[in-house]
Design a protein around this motif. Sequence first.
Motif: not given
Length: 366
Positions: A34-49, A142-147
Amino acid sequence: EKGGYDHFMLKEIYEQPRSIHDCMRGRINLEDQLVSLGGILEYKDQIVNANRIIFVACGTSWHAGLVGEYLFEELARTPVEVEYASEFRYRNPVINEGDVVIAISQSGETADTLAAIELAKSKGALIVGICNVVGSSISRATHCGSYTHAGPEIGVASTKAFTAQVTVLTLMALMIGREKDTISNERFTRLLIDLHNIPDKVESVLKSDAKIQHIADIYKDAPNALYLGRGINFPVALEGALKLKEISYIHAEGYPAAEMKHGPIALIDEEMPTVVIATKDASYEKVVSNIQEVKARKGKVIAIVTKGDSVVSGIADHVVEIPKTDDLLVPLIATIPLQLLSYHIAVMRGCNVDQPRNLAKSVTVE
Ligand code: F6R
């Protein structure tokens, strides 16, 4: 505070095995694949699509974006554009619903990048940040992100922040590719393992420091230098050239190796050092012929090669070996010797490496 090093820049170069490790900590899970990036989880679907991903950044962070372009296209098959924030903000960029803008910034305070974010936001894009400084203006915009979690970077020339940015981009591309099923299970597993091993490989490259110092001594008085790379290592060439010019004040240019014959080849003579990333990957044979073209014009070649390479070492004037890894991860390792080369040349020239003239750590004016 410099931890026994002469300069912050050297300390930060040497911190990279740890900073890359810290950047991945808790984000990759080898057992569960697994790869998990907590800071973008909420927007994951939008990013993936996302229909399209646009990177906006300046300087070294823009180079990280260029590496990201190769990673995202290869692993996630998402169309990518990489924009200088300063250009993007003053154009009338086409931004559609479903586009995702990823802003990359070490400081999180760069004025042009912040303005690019505001513009994209006003047009309805989702904005993702990749910042090093927690709570910085960009991370808040930003709306979300990964440090990147690289720790404070004091030297004006960006080093460990760059490799951490590339690490986060690799993780994002893997996460998206996994969701979209654009990466085979085998490749995904292999990349996770190779990524996990990057800190040790960076550590081993740092052991070439004495050799790099020796090369620096030979070329420290060069007025110009050319940096060449192909594919995902083309941005590494750009970054190597930027590092040299900003701290040693030697004029340097980075080029995709194949572009050399469209102009810069005219510069090559006995005096001119050309630094080439010539690792064993898909473009290896082509890079070898580019090196032969430089040698045919009596240029000096410093090549970054894969450990055990015997072909390039027979042609180039100097080689620095780096350990083998997946083609997509080479930038994380190949960048290190170029940072060290610039550092040593700058020190030998008596330059103030941590505070180069005319430069500021955060560019908060446009
Ligand atoms: C080069 C360097 C600059 C920065 C650029 C963007 O070594 O440090 O090119 O990369 O000013 O800064 P950030 O990443 O803070 O937005």
